[in-house]
Design a protein around this motif. Structure first.
Motif, PDB file in Angstrom:
ATOM      1  N   LEU A   7       0.824  -1.207   0.000  1.00 32.82           N
ATOM      2  CA  LEU A   7       0.000   0.000   0.000  1.00 32.82           C
ATOM      3  C   LEU A   7       0.858   1.258   0.000  1.00 32.82           C
ATOM      4  O   LEU A   7       0.610   2.196  -0.777  1.00 32.82           O
ATOM      5  N   TRP A  77       0.116  -6.187  -6.624  1.00 38.79           N
ATOM      6  CA  TRP A  77      -1.353  -6.152  -6.627  1.00 38.79           C
ATOM      7  C   TRP A  77      -1.905  -6.954  -7.812  1.00 38.79           C
ATOM      8  O   TRP A  77      -2.848  -6.542  -8.476  1.00 38.79           O
ATOM      9  N   TYR A 313     -10.213   2.598   3.071  1.00 40.47           N
ATOM     10  CA  TYR A 313      -9.459   1.709   3.963  1.00 40.47           C
ATOM     11  C   TYR A 313     -10.364   1.153   5.071  1.00 40.47           C
ATOM     12  O   TYR A 313     -11.173   1.893   5.617  1.00 40.47           O
ATOM     13  N   MET A 316     -10.348  -2.368  -0.420  1.00 39.70           N
ATOM     14  CA  MET A 316      -9.868  -1.901  -1.712  1.00 39.70           C
ATOM     15  C   MET A 316     -11.050  -1.632  -2.631  1.00 39.70           C
ATOM     16  O   MET A 316     -11.106  -0.620  -3.315  1.00 39.70           O
ATOM     17  N   MET A 326      -8.329  -5.125   1.454  1.00 31.41           N
ATOM     18  CA  MET A 326      -7.163  -4.937   0.590  1.00 31.41           C
ATOM     19  C   MET A 326      -6.316  -6.196   0.485  1.00 31.41           C
ATOM     20  O   MET A 326      -5.732  -6.471  -0.568  1.00 31.41           O
TER      21      MET A 326
END
Length: 365
Positions: A7, A77, A313, A316, A326
Motif C-alpha cells: 500500500l 497487486w 481503507y 480496496m 485490501m
C-alpha cells in the motif's frame, strides 16, 4: 504478505506520478493554445516554447513513475490487475492509445516547430493536447470501479459486464473533476514558474495574468463538480462518503485522515480563488501570492487524492457500506520487507529530486 508495504509503495509512486501528470496536461494544452495564437502574434512564441519545455520535463517524470506504478501493480497487486484488465479492457486500451499519441506527438510537435507546413504542426499539437486528456479518461475508470464495482458479476472466476462498467455513475463527475483539476494545476503551476523568471518580458507577464485568470476560474468550476461528485459518492459508496464528509453530515465514519485531507483540499482551493482573483485585481510586478498558486494547486491535488483513496481503507473495493479487504488483492507469492522497498525507492527518489533541481535551474535561465 502484510498489506502495509504494497500500500505504501503504491501510494508513494502514484502520488508523485499524479502531480506531474496533472501539471503536464494543463501545460500541454496551454502550450498548444499559445502556439496557435503565435501564428498571428509572433511575440507569443516565446511563451509557447517555454511552456513546452516545462511539458517535456514533467512528461518525463510522470512517464518514469507511470512505469514504476505498472511494476508495483503487476508485482504486488496482481489479483487487482487481473480484475481490472478483465472488466475495464476497453478504457485501458483508450489510455494506452492516449499514451502512445501523447509521446509521439510531443516529439512531432517539437521537430515540426519551424517547418513551412504550419497546418501539420498545429494538427500534431492538437493531438498532443487532446491525448493528454485521454490518459486519465481511461484510467479513472479504475477508481470508479473500486469506488462502486458496477459491472463486476463474479470474482471467482472473474467475470463482468463491460457495458455496466462503462456506465458507472461515479465516473462522470470523477473524470470532469480530474480534467478541470489537471488543467488548473498546469495553468497555476506555470504561472508560478513564470513569476520566478528574472526580468520577464511583457508577454510573459501578460501570460501570467491569463494563466491565473483561467486557472482560478477552473478551480471555481471544480467546486460545483466536487459537489456533484460528493452527492454521487454518498449515493453509491456511502462508506467512503461517511469517511470523507462524515463530520458535515453527522455520519462520521471514523477515518479522520480522510476528513482532514478533505478540509486541506477545500482550504487550498479557497486560497487559490482568493489569491488568484486578488492578484488580478491588484496586479503587482512581484506579487508573492503568485508563487503560492502552483504549490497550493499541487497541495489541493494531493489532499484530494489522499482523502478519496484512503477513505476506502481497510477495503480496496467498496460495496456500499462494506467492501472487500485490501489483503484480498495483494500478491501473496511475493515476500518482501521494508528494507527491500527502501532499497528500490530511495535511489529513485534521489534521482527524482536531482532531476527536479536541474529542470528548475534550466527553466529559470
Amino acid at each position: 504478505m502484510a498489506v502495509t508495504i504494497p500500500l505504501i509503495s503504491l501510494a508513494l509512486v502514484l502520488l508523485i506520478h499524479l502531480i506531474f501528470v496533472n501539471i503536464n496536461i494543463g501545460v500541454g494544452l496551454y502550450s498548444f493554445i499559445v502556439r496557435y495564437r503565435s501564428m498571428r502574434d509572433e511575440s507569443l512564441e516565446e511563451v509557447a516554447r517555454k511552456a513546452f519545455k516545462v511539458l517535456v520535463g514533467s512528461e518525463f517524470v510522470s512517464g518514469v513513475f507511470g512505469t514504476i506504478i505498472t511494476v508495483v501493480l503487476a508485482g504486488l497487486w496482481t489479483p487487482l490487475v487481473n480484475i481490472v484488465t478483465t472488466v475495464l479492457f476497453i478504457p485501458l486500451v483508450i489510455s494506452l492509445i492516449g499514451i502512445i499519441l501523447r509521446l509521439t506527438s510531443i516529439v512531432g510537435f517539437w521537430y515540426t516547430w519551424d517547418v513551412e507546413r504550419k497546418g501539420l504542426h498545429l494538427f500534431i499539437g492538437l493531438i498532443m493536447a487532446l491525448s493528454g486528456f485521454m490518459i486519465p479518461g481511461g484510467f479513472r475508470y479504475i477508481f470508479a470501479l473500486i469506488d462502486y464495482p458496477a459491472g463486476i458479476t463474479s470474482l471467482n472466476p472473474i467475470s463482468g459486464d463491460i457495458f455496466k462498467a462503462l456506465a458507472n455513475p461515479i465516473y462522470p463527475p470523477l473524470i470532469l473533476h480530474t480534467w478541470f483539476g489537471a488543467t488548473s494545476i498546469g495553468f497555476l503551476t506555470l504561472a508560478s514558474g513564470f513569476s520566478l523568471m528574472k526580468n520577464p518580458s511583457q508577454v510573459i507577464k501578460n501570460s501570467i495574468k491569463e494563466l491565473v485568470l483561467y486557472g482560478s476560474l477552473l478551480v471555481v468550476g471544480q467546486v460545483f463538480i466536487g459537489l456533484w461528485f460528493a452527492l454521487t459518492l454518498n449515493t453509491y459508496s456511502p462508506y467512503m462518503a461517511s469517511n470523507i464528509f462524515g463530520m458535515f453530515i453527522r455520519n462520521f465514519g471514523g477515518n479522520r485522515i480522510s476528513t482532514l485531507s478533505f478540509i486541506i483540499m477545500v482550504v487550498s482551493a479557497a486560497l487559490i480563488i482568493i489569491f488568484g482573483f486578488g492578484y488580478l485585481r491588484i496586479s503587482l510586478p512581484k506579487n508573492p501570492y503568485i508563487l503560492l498558486l502552483g504549490p497550493l494547486a499541487v497541495l489541493s491535488l494531493l489532499a484530494g487524492e489522499i482523502s478519496h483513496d484512503l477513505s476506502r481503507y481497510p477495503y480496496m473495493v467498496v460495496t456500499g457500506n462494506e467492501g472487500i479487504l485490501m489483503e484480498t488483492f495483494v500478491n501473496q507469492l511475493i515476500q518482501i520487507d521494508l528494507s527491500m522497498v527502501l532499497l528500490g525507492l530511495v535511489p529513485i527518489l534521489a534521482f527524482f529530486i536531482v532531476f527536479l533541481i536541474i529542470i528548475f535551474k534550466f527553466f529559470l535561465r
